[in-house]
Scaffold this motif. Structure first.
Motif, PDB file in Angstrom:
ATOM      1  N   ASP A  62       0.661  -1.056   0.044  1.00 54.36           N
ATOM      2  CA  ASP A  62       0.067   0.286   0.130  1.00 54.36           C
ATOM      3  C   ASP A  62       0.912   0.920  -0.218  1.00 54.36           C
ATOM      4  OD1 ASP A  62       0.904  -0.072   2.190  1.00 54.36           O
ATOM      5  OD2 ASP A  62      -1.170  -0.314   3.612  1.00 54.36           O
ATOM      6  N   GLY A  63       2.320   0.910   0.024  1.00 52.68           N
ATOM      7  CA  GLY A  63       2.653   2.444   0.465  1.00 52.68           C
ATOM      8  C   GLY A  63       2.977   3.282   1.209  1.00 52.68           C
ATOM      9  N   CYS A  64       2.176   3.001   2.015  1.00 46.69           N
ATOM     10  CA  CYS A  64       1.903   3.336   3.414  1.00 46.69           C
ATOM     11  C   CYS A  64       3.613   4.258   4.025  1.00 46.69           C
ATOM     12  CB  CYS A  64       0.722   2.980   4.478  1.00 46.69           C
ATOM     13  SG  CYS A  64      -0.936   3.118   3.193  1.00 46.69           S
ATOM     14  N   GLY A  65       4.660   3.131   3.946  1.00 44.65           N
ATOM     15  CA  GLY A  65       5.906   3.094   5.084  1.00 44.65           C
ATOM     16  C   GLY A  65       6.447   4.261   4.453  1.00 44.65           C
ATOM     17  N   SER A  66       6.580   4.693   3.720  1.00 44.29           N
ATOM     18  CA  SER A  66       6.887   6.086   3.333  1.00 44.29           C
ATOM     19  C   SER A  66       6.981   7.188   4.363  1.00 44.29           C
ATOM     20  CB  SER A  66       6.951   6.844   1.972  1.00 44.29           C
ATOM     21  OG  SER A  66       5.680   7.273   1.777  1.00 44.29           O
ATOM     22  N   HIS A  67       6.104   7.668   4.791  1.00 45.71           N
ATOM     23  CA  HIS A  67       6.125   8.796   5.690  1.00 45.71           C
ATOM     24  C   HIS A  67       5.113   8.183   7.291  1.00 45.71           C
ATOM     25  CE1 HIS A  67       7.084  10.544   2.091  1.00 45.71           C
ATOM     26  NE2 HIS A  67       7.451  11.403   2.707  1.00 45.71           N
ATOM     27  N   THR A  68       5.374   8.001   7.807  1.00 43.63           N
ATOM     28  CA  THR A  68       4.241   7.017   8.505  1.00 43.63           C
ATOM     29  C   THR A  68       4.307   8.031  10.137  1.00 43.63           C
ATOM     30  OG1 THR A  68       6.634   6.542   9.918  1.00 43.63           O
ATOM     31  CG2 THR A  68       5.890   4.326   8.488  1.00 43.63           C
ATOM     32  N   HIS A  69       5.200   9.129  10.309  1.00 49.12           N
ATOM     33  CA  HIS A  69       4.557  10.206  11.110  1.00 49.12           C
ATOM     34  C   HIS A  69       3.756  11.011  10.923  1.00 49.12           C
ATOM     35  CE1 HIS A  69       7.963   7.140  12.582  1.00 49.12           C
ATOM     36  NE2 HIS A  69       7.716   8.125  13.974  1.00 49.12           N
ATOM     37  N   SER A  70       2.995  11.135   9.536  1.00 49.50           N
ATOM     38  CA  SER A  70       2.915  12.594   9.101  1.00 49.50           C
ATOM     39  C   SER A  70       0.991  12.495   9.971  1.00 49.50           C
ATOM     40  CB  SER A  70       3.151  12.277   7.328  1.00 49.50           C
ATOM     41  OG  SER A  70       2.099  13.148   6.809  1.00 49.50           O
ATOM     42  N   ALA A  71       1.061  13.953   9.952  1.00 54.44           N
ATOM     43  CA  ALA A  71       0.078  14.561  10.476  1.00 54.44           C
ATOM     44  C   ALA A  71      -1.386  14.375   9.296  1.00 54.44           C
ATOM     45  CB  ALA A  71      -0.041  15.203  11.349  1.00 54.44           C
ATOM     46  N   SER A  72      -0.829  15.586   8.705  1.00 53.80           N
ATOM     47  CA  SER A  72      -1.524  15.521   7.423  1.00 53.80           C
ATOM     48  C   SER A  72      -1.947  14.594   6.283  1.00 53.80           C
ATOM     49  CB  SER A  72      -0.507  16.673   6.317  1.00 53.80           C
ATOM     50  OG  SER A  72       0.449  16.538   6.191  1.00 53.80           O
ATOM     51  N   PRO A  74      -1.944  11.281   6.713  1.00 57.50           N
ATOM     52  CA  PRO A  74      -2.614   9.576   8.253  1.00 57.50           C
ATOM     53  C   PRO A  74      -2.488   8.313   6.473  1.00 57.50           C
ATOM     54  CG  PRO A  74      -4.427  10.889   7.911  1.00 57.50           C
ATOM     55  CD  PRO A  74      -3.550  11.747   6.887  1.00 57.50           C
ATOM     56  N   PRO A  75      -2.169   7.297   6.621  1.00 58.41           N
ATOM     57  CA  PRO A  75      -2.016   5.832   6.333  1.00 58.41           C
ATOM     58  C   PRO A  75      -3.679   5.716   4.994  1.00 58.41           C
ATOM     59  CG  PRO A  75      -1.701   4.837   8.459  1.00 58.41           C
ATOM     60  CD  PRO A  75      -2.240   6.623   8.857  1.00 58.41           C
ATOM     61  N   ASP A  76      -4.677   6.339   5.513  1.00 59.22           N
ATOM     62  CA  ASP A  76      -5.655   6.500   4.145  1.00 59.22           C
ATOM     63  C   ASP A  76      -5.307   7.231   3.449  1.00 59.22           C
ATOM     64  OD1 ASP A  76      -6.816   3.233   5.333  1.00 59.22           O
ATOM     65  OD2 ASP A  76      -8.866   4.670   6.374  1.00 59.22           O
ATOM     66  N   PRO A 106       0.470  -4.655   3.275  1.00 61.97           N
ATOM     67  CA  PRO A 106       1.155  -3.561   4.344  1.00 61.97           C
ATOM     68  C   PRO A 106       2.676  -3.131   4.080  1.00 61.97           C
ATOM     69  CG  PRO A 106       0.846  -5.044   5.549  1.00 61.97           C
ATOM     70  CD  PRO A 106      -0.121  -5.689   4.119  1.00 61.97           C
ATOM     71  N   ASP A 107       2.956  -1.622   3.731  1.00 63.47           N
ATOM     72  CA  ASP A 107       4.171  -1.991   3.601  1.00 63.47           C
ATOM     73  C   ASP A 107       5.307  -2.031   4.574  1.00 63.47           C
ATOM     74  OD1 ASP A 107       6.595  -0.711   2.377  1.00 63.47           O
ATOM     75  OD2 ASP A 107       5.486   2.199   2.607  1.00 63.47           O
ATOM     76  N   ALA A 108       6.108  -2.688   4.206  1.00 61.35           N
ATOM     77  CA  ALA A 108       7.347  -3.354   4.995  1.00 61.35           C
ATOM     78  C   ALA A 108       7.144  -4.842   5.802  1.00 61.35           C
ATOM     79  CB  ALA A 108       7.855  -2.229   6.198  1.00 61.35           C
ATOM     80  N   HIS A 109       6.082  -4.659   5.521  1.00 63.80           N
ATOM     81  CA  HIS A 109       5.567  -6.564   6.015  1.00 63.80           C
ATOM     82  C   HIS A 109       4.408  -7.357   4.997  1.00 63.80           C
ATOM     83  CE1 HIS A 109       6.147  -4.707  10.616  1.00 63.80           C
ATOM     84  NE2 HIS A 109       5.475  -3.800   9.755  1.00 63.80           N
TER      85      HIS A 109
END
Length: 247
Positions: A62-72, A74-76, A106-109
């Protein structure tokens, strides 16, 4: 063979054309993350589209591992962004959006085995049947990222009929020079010179990975310009995979 020697040999592989790689069939590109399709196979996809071949792209994670700490983002929201970037990227290469499938693991998994991996393998096999694939392309099993290794294992275990299997290195160039990676490479280089502008546009479409679009995550991933030089070369490398196992 050590990684440095292997990759040097890969850069000296014979030049082949699309017919050499895939016969008269279509192609499937399996990419661990949104952007790997453009980095490793942008020229290949553009060449196949220009020649009227059937092309399917399967994005595994899903590519969601590139910015795991972004509030603006979020994963979805990040997943949606990265998928829209991918569709823009493949459009630059000449591919219609309906020929891209997102598996959203899941990205990285991404798993290398088990039921989820088997479902991913079945999806890639379905894409291969859908386009009468003569060849399937996936990241090199020695790329230093767990999802790249897992994607190679998934494709190696898929029921792909007579389709040939090729691996494309993305981050293999960063391996320690003395790391053992097995026997020397076989395969081909594809001259993508006519498609370099389209490939550059495709890579640039992945703005979340190439710019400061997501500015609120200091740990976020970014493809730096110096890194992108590697993917602006006139040839893409495709290493023949042994049937039933990643190379």
């Amino acid at each position: 063979m050590h990684a440095a020697a292997f990759l040097a040999a890969a850069e000296a592989l014979p030049v082949g054309d699309l017919d050499t790689l895939a016969g008269d069939g279509g192609i499937v590109v399996a990419a661990p993350h949104p952007d790997d399709e453009s980095l490793g196979c942008g020229g290949l996809i553009a060449e196949a589209c220009a020649r009227g071949r059937s092309v399917r792209v399967v994005i595994v994670s899903d590519g969601c591992g590139s910015h795991t700490h972004s509030a603006s983002y979020p994963p979805d929201r990040l997943r949606s962004l990265r998928e829209s970037e991918t569709l823009e990227a493949v459009a630059a290469l000449g591919l219609a959006p309906e020929h891209v499938r997102f598996l959203r693991l899941p990205d990285a998994h991404v798993p290398s085995e088990g039921p989820v991996a088997e479902e991913a393998a079945a999806a890639i096999a379905e894409a291969a049947r859908d386009c009468a694939a003569g060849a399937v392309f996936v990241t090199w099993a020695h790329d230093p990222h767990c999802d790249h290794k897992a994607s190679a294992a998934i494709v190696a275990g898929a029921r792909l009929g007579a389709a040939r299997l090729f691996a494309y290195p993305v981050w293999g160039w960063s391996l320690p020079e003395d790391l053992e990676v097995g026997a020397g490479p076989e395969g081909y280089r594809l001259d993508v010179t006519p498609h370099l502008p389209a490939k550059a546009a495709a890579i640039a479409a992945h703005r979340s990975q190439t710019t400061d679009l997501i500015a609120d995550d200091p740990t976020g991933f970014r493809l730096e310009p110096a890194m992108l030089v590697r993917f602006a070369r006139p040839h893409e490398i495709f290493i023949a995979m042994r049937p039933g196992m990643p190379s």
